[in-house]
Design a protein around this motif. Structure first.
Motif, short mmCIF file in Angstrom:
data_model
loop_
_atom_site.label_atom_id
_atom_site.label_comp_id
_atom_site.label_asym_id
_atom_site.label_seq_id
_atom_site.Cartn_x
_atom_site.Cartn_y
_atom_site.Cartn_z
N VAL A 175 0.84 -1.20 0.00
CA VAL A 175 0.00 0.00 0.00
C VAL A 175 0.88 1.25 0.00
CG1 VAL A 175 -1.87 -1.16 1.25
CG2 VAL A 175 -0.22 0.19 2.53
N SER A 176 0.37 2.28 -0.67
CA SER A 176 1.07 3.56 -0.72
C SER A 176 0.08 4.62 -1.18
CB SER A 176 2.23 3.45 -1.71
OG SER A 176 2.85 4.71 -1.87
N LEU A 177 0.21 5.83 -0.69
CA LEU A 177 -0.65 6.94 -1.09
C LEU A 177 -2.15 6.60 -1.04
CD1 LEU A 177 1.48 8.39 -4.02
CD2 LEU A 177 0.82 9.58 -1.92
N GLY A 178 -2.54 5.95 0.03
CA GLY A 178 -3.95 5.66 0.24
C GLY A 178 -4.54 4.62 -0.70
N GLY A 179 -3.68 3.88 -1.38
CA GLY A 179 -4.22 2.85 -2.29
C GLY A 179 -3.38 1.59 -2.27
N ARG A 326 -9.51 -2.94 13.98
CA ARG A 326 -9.07 -1.64 14.49
C ARG A 326 -9.01 -0.62 13.35
NH1 ARG A 326 -3.68 -2.47 16.58
NH2 ARG A 326 -3.81 -4.72 16.23
N GLY A 327 -8.60 -1.10 12.17
CA GLY A 327 -8.58 -0.21 11.00
C GLY A 327 -9.97 0.22 10.59
N ALA A 328 -10.92 -0.71 10.64
CA ALA A 328 -12.31 -0.35 10.33
C ALA A 328 -12.76 0.72 11.34
CB ALA A 328 -13.22 -1.58 10.40
N ASP A 334 -13.82 8.60 11.56
CA ASP A 334 -13.71 9.77 10.69
C ASP A 334 -14.02 9.36 9.25
OD1 ASP A 334 -13.19 12.24 9.71
OD2 ASP A 334 -11.20 12.45 10.61
N LEU A 335 -15.26 8.98 9.05
CA LEU A 335 -15.69 8.39 7.78
C LEU A 335 -15.44 9.32 6.58
CD1 LEU A 335 -16.83 5.71 6.96
CD2 LEU A 335 -19.11 6.53 7.48
N ILE A 336 -15.67 10.59 6.78
CA ILE A 336 -15.51 11.53 5.66
C ILE A 336 -14.04 11.61 5.26
CG2 ILE A 336 -15.90 13.90 4.87
CD1 ILE A 336 -18.48 12.42 5.46
N ARG A 337 -13.17 11.71 6.27
CA ARG A 337 -11.74 11.83 5.98
C ARG A 337 -11.22 10.64 5.19
NH1 ARG A 337 -6.82 11.38 10.02
NH2 ARG A 337 -5.18 11.51 8.46
N TYR A 338 -11.74 9.46 5.53
CA TYR A 338 -11.21 8.26 4.88
C TYR A 338 -12.04 7.79 3.70
CZ TYR A 338 -7.91 7.96 8.69
OH TYR A 338 -6.90 8.23 9.56
N SER A 339 -12.99 8.63 3.26
CA SER A 339 -13.91 8.18 2.21
C SER A 339 -13.18 7.72 0.95
CB SER A 339 -14.92 9.27 1.89
OG SER A 339 -14.23 10.40 1.41
#
Ligand code: ADP
Ligand code: MG
Length: 352
Positions: A175-179, A326-328, A334-339
């Motif tokens: 994983v890198s840069l949120g993907g 824990r990740g979930a 902060d659902l919006i931040r991690y959308s």
């Protein structure tokens, strides 16, 4: 404000679900992990009714009368029995509410799914959770949830490798840069090692072993490389010739021989993922090392063996069985931040 918080606390219910082949965990927003039980249901075949779920159902494995069947609704990390999965989920969500002392009315759910599952398999997860009462279902891939759960800097331009060894599958991902840059899923995990032990004992000792016994002996004396003094355990199974119960002594060396083939496939698969990952990212991984999560990574000697085979640091997460949930939880808080990390955005979130 206090009033609003109180209101939110009582009525809003956001939960995370780690729906694993072996274990299901539930996180309630603002509270933490409230449930962790085997993904198993016992069904009376005569009446079609559920007689036990979770821990109670697992206790029945191998002990049930002919008309009661213990069913795992997931196989290889995907739903294989939709109705039973749905019943199990409704029951677990209710129990999670009891544990959290609130009614989880039409909860909003963040659920993890393995990488690379088909749209149909993903839809089955979404539908089962909706049928179990959820208002919205948001989906995150297992390695991404695990990375957040162990607080890796997933948004930074630096690559990390996560390996989740569960019951049904091993999920290997960079994983890198949120993907997810690269990933591979293989059906070699805890359950396969149990099956390996069962067939080894059948071939070597002519004894039929129950799956639960195989798992117990794996956890008790299993290891992937020789460490310390020899260990042994007495196991009881059914003699293939006489049909009667018989006991034998099995050693850690036997277990290693039984599982060696599966372990080498696991190692080859990790190498494959590394070989197909862009060089810059691989150098990040080599420097920072690989993190192991999932219950299957607890087999003794695994970090040391991988370190030797792959020539890079291997970190076994301190609490590997809860990394994904824990990740979930991190996402839920902060659902919006991690959308942007969520996949399959069928239930849309408000814009950031
Ligand atoms: P899943 O996510 O598929 O539900 P888990 O992460 O809960 O799976 O891991 C379950 C697997 O971990 C099982 O196959 C179990 O036998 C294995 N496991 C749990 N503890 C240990 C241990 N101490 N040693 C070896 N294997 C273990
Ligand atoms: Mg898992």
């Amino acid at each position: 404000m206090a009033m609003l918080n109180w209101f939110n606390n009582i009525f809003s219910s956001d939960i995370g679900i780690d729906l694993g082949t072996s274990n299901t965990l539930i996180y309630v927003k603002g509270q933490g992990i409230v449930l962790s039980e085997p993904s198993m249901v016992a069904v009376n075949q005569k009446t079609g009714r559920v007689v036990a779920v979770g821990t109670d159902a697992k206790l029945m494995v191998g002990r049930t009368p002919a008309h009661i069947e213990a069913i795992s609704p997931l196989t290889g990390s995907v739903i294989s029995n939709f109705e039973v999965a749905e019943e199990m989920l409704s029951y677990f969500i209710k129990r999670a509410g009891d544990a959290a002392k609130k009614r989880l009315l039409r909860p909003r759910v963040v659920v993890s799914v393995p990488t690379g599952i088909t749209n149909v398999e993903r839809r089955a997860v979404r539908d089962a959770i909706k049928n179990a009462g959820a208002r919205e279902v948001h989906i995150v891939e297992v390695p991404m949830a695990a990375a957040l759960g162990i607080r890796l800097p997933v948004h930074d331009p630096v690559g990390s490798m996560i390996i989740d060894i569960g019951g049904g599958t091993t999920d290997i991902a960079v994983v890198s840069l949120g993907g997810i840059v690269k990933s591979k899923i293989l059906p070699i995990a805890g359950d396969k090692l149990n099956a390996d032990i069962m067939s080894y004992v059948r071939d070597e000792f002519k004894i039929l072993l129950g799956e639960k016994t195989a798992e117990d002996v794996k956890i008790q004396i299993g290891s992937v490389q020789k460490d310390g003094p020899p260990k042994e355990a007495t196991i009881r199974g059914r003699d293939l010739v006489t049909g009667l119960p018989r006991e034998v002594i099995i050693t850690d060396a036997d277990i290693r021989e039984a599982i060696t083939h599966s372990i080498s496939i696991l190692i080859d698969s990790i190498k494959e993922v590394l070989e197909s990952t862009p060089p810059e990212v691989v150098s990040d991984v080599m420097r920072r090392g690989i993190v192991l999560v999932g219950g299957g990574s607890l087999i003794s000697g695994l970090p040391e063996l991988l370190e030797r085979e792959l020539e890079m640091p291997i970190h076994l997460e301190e609490e590997p069985k809860t990394a994904v949930i824990r990740g979930a939880g991190v996402i839920l808080e902060d659902l919006i931040r991690y959308s942007e990390i969520l996949i399959d955005n069928e239930d849309e979130l408000p814009p950031r």
